[in-house]
Design a protein around this motif. Structure first.
Motif, mmCIF file in Angstrom:
data_model
loop_
_atom_site.group_PDB
_atom_site.id
_atom_site.type_symbol
_atom_site.label_atom_id
_atom_site.label_comp_id
_atom_site.label_asym_id
_atom_site.label_seq_id
_atom_site.Cartn_x
_atom_site.Cartn_y
_atom_site.Cartn_z
ATOM 1 N N LYS A 86 0.829 -1.218 0.000
ATOM 2 C CA LYS A 86 0.000 0.000 0.000
ATOM 3 C C LYS A 86 0.863 1.268 0.000
ATOM 4 O O LYS A 86 0.678 2.144 -0.829
ATOM 5 N N SER A 87 1.793 1.333 0.964
ATOM 6 C CA SER A 87 2.623 2.545 1.057
ATOM 7 C C SER A 87 3.481 2.696 -0.187
ATOM 8 O O SER A 87 3.697 3.808 -0.669
ATOM 9 N N THR A 88 3.958 1.575 -0.701
ATOM 10 C CA THR A 88 4.785 1.619 -1.903
ATOM 11 C C THR A 88 4.001 2.247 -3.053
ATOM 12 O O THR A 88 4.498 3.147 -3.741
ATOM 13 N N PHE B 142 -2.890 10.132 1.784
ATOM 14 C CA PHE B 142 -2.778 9.903 3.230
ATOM 15 C C PHE B 142 -2.227 8.502 3.471
ATOM 16 O O PHE B 142 -2.782 7.532 2.948
ATOM 17 N N ASP B 143 -1.190 8.390 4.278
ATOM 18 C CA ASP B 143 -0.685 7.055 4.627
ATOM 19 C C ASP B 143 -0.932 6.781 6.111
ATOM 20 O O ASP B 143 -0.198 7.270 6.964
ATOM 21 N N GLU B 144 -1.961 6.030 6.415
ATOM 22 C CA GLU B 144 -2.313 5.657 7.795
ATOM 23 C C GLU B 144 -2.208 6.827 8.758
ATOM 24 O O GLU B 144 -1.504 6.744 9.767
ATOM 25 N N PRO B 145 -2.899 7.916 8.480
ATOM 26 C CA PRO B 145 -2.699 9.108 9.305
ATOM 27 C C PRO B 145 -3.258 8.968 10.719
ATOM 28 O O PRO B 145 -2.905 9.750 11.587
HETATM 29 MG MG LIG Z 1 2.519 1.172 4.914
#
Ligand SMILES: [Mg+2]
Ligand SMILES: Nc1ncnc2c1ncn2[C@@H]1O[C@H](COP(=O)(O)OP(=O)(O)OP(=O)(O)O)[C@@H](O)[C@H]1O
Length: 348
Positions: free
Chosen positions: A42-44, A157-160
């Motif tokens: 996901k983050s990638t 947004f990354d897991e904010p």
């Molecule tokens: Mg991640």
């Protein structure tokens, strides 16, 4: 605001392949949530949208323009990270104004834009404080404020919310949604929390091992999961899944019990039978379940029970007076049963 088109995107770090061809079309103004277990990519993918990782294969377009080789600062996106990444030695105002300052914006413009964002986020009284003088939720809002003042075409947004306590998460969740309704900026939001995904998304993209398992509206995924993975991932508590076979008009699970079939079920075959805990009801003519554990949550009663050798969870709106060892007759609602091919795991 802009559309985002992710087409057959691949990513490898050296010889390790992380994303294996991911395609998602995101409409202008849509709120898309990428969800999936830790390490699924996901983050990638988000970092590739931001331009912080290069793209091994495929194409990413923002607002109709291919951005594969466009630098992050020229993509017109704003990203909010999990750890907020505020500058500790700068006040809230300075943190929020930082990108404009770098861009050489005049003082009045910085003042005006920061005030506008602060008003939206309820930060007007906190502009002179330093990050250490703020609560987690307030820091979170400053991080969003910093993104808002950039007036980007796309928010990432990354897991904010992962650093916040349960109550604050719920509150921030609806604040982010509300903010989106107001600003209508295309948003890609990463989480591994399926409840966050269900409550926030217009479109959920469920990822697993660098692939998309299913993309759809939240209730679409809940009502018609395409495969066993999505069925187990979306919905809380998770769907019960039993391996067994269809024979003589019923499903036969582990250790017996003839479970009712949904309309249109095949006449025979090896299947996985899926039933959500909330889709059982108490029924004097039902299957004889042996009660294992009763967990009243107040609003419902969760019952861990054995039916044959199957270990299942039921969630009932009514109070259940049964105790461990009792027999509780229950029925799955046949119309809400899901069947999956036992070999492939795909929905039948
Ligand atoms: Mg991640
Ligand atoms: N720079 C890197 N070099 C090598 N492997 C990497 C690198 N960055 C990430 N990975 C690997 O890529 C995979 C996907 O990582 P990613 O951070 O995208 O996962 P994620 O879905 O965001 O997980 P989480 O929910 O834990 O944040 C992981 O297996 C990770 O170890």
């Amino acid at each position: 605001m802009a559309t985002v088109d992710i087409r057959d995107v691949r990513k490898a770090f050296g010889s390790t392949k992380i994303l294996h061809g991911v395609s998602v079309g995101i409409e202008d103004g849509q709120f898309v949530v990428l969800v999936g277990p830790s390490g699924c990519g996901k983050s990638t993918l988000l970092r590739m949208l931001a331009g912080l990782e290069n793209i091994t294969g495929g194409e990413i377009s923002i607002g109709g323009r291919v951005v594969n080789n466009v630098a992050p600062k020229d993509r017109d996106i704003a990203m909010v990270f999990q750890n907020y990444a505020l500058y500790p030695h700068m006040t809230v105002f300075q943190n929020m104004a930082f990108s404009m300052k770098l861009a050489g914006a005049p003082k009045e413009v910085m003042e005006r834009e920061v005030q506008k964002a602060a008003k939206i986020l309820g930060l007007e009284q906190l502009l002179l404080r330093f990050p250490r003088q703020l609560s987690g939720g307030q820091r979170q809002r400053v991080a969003m404020g910093r993104a808002i003042v950039r007036n980007p075409q796309v928010f990432l947004f990354d897991e904010p919310l992962s650093n916040l306590d349960a109550k604050l998460r719920v509150q921030m969740r609806s604040e982010i949604r509300e903010l989106h309704q107001r600003l209508k900026v295309t948003t890609v939001y990463v989480t591994h929390d399926q409840i966050e995904a269900m409550t926030m998304a217009d479109l959920i993209v469920v990822m697993n091992h660098g692939r998309i398992e299913q993309a759809g509206a939240p209730l679409e995924l809940y009502d018609r999961p395409a495969n066993v993975f999505v069925a187990g991932f979306i919905g809380s508590p998770a769907m019960n899944m039993l391996e067994g076979r269809i024979e003589g008009g019923a499903f036969h699970g582990p250790g017996g019990g003839a479970w009712p079939l949904p309309p249109g079920a095949p006449a025979s075959g090896e299947v996985i039978y899926g039933i959500r805990p909330e889709h059982f009801r108490l029924d004097p003519d039902g299957l004889k379940a042996t009660v294992h554990v009763v967990e009243p949550t107040g609003s419902e009663t969760q019952v861990v029970m054995h039916i044959g050798e199957a270990h299942v969870l039921g969630a009932f709106r009514e109070r259940v007076s049964a105790r461990a060892g009792d027999i509780l007759p229950v029925s799955p609602d046949p119309a809400l049963v899901h069947l999956f091919d036992r070999q492939s795991g795909q929905r039948i």
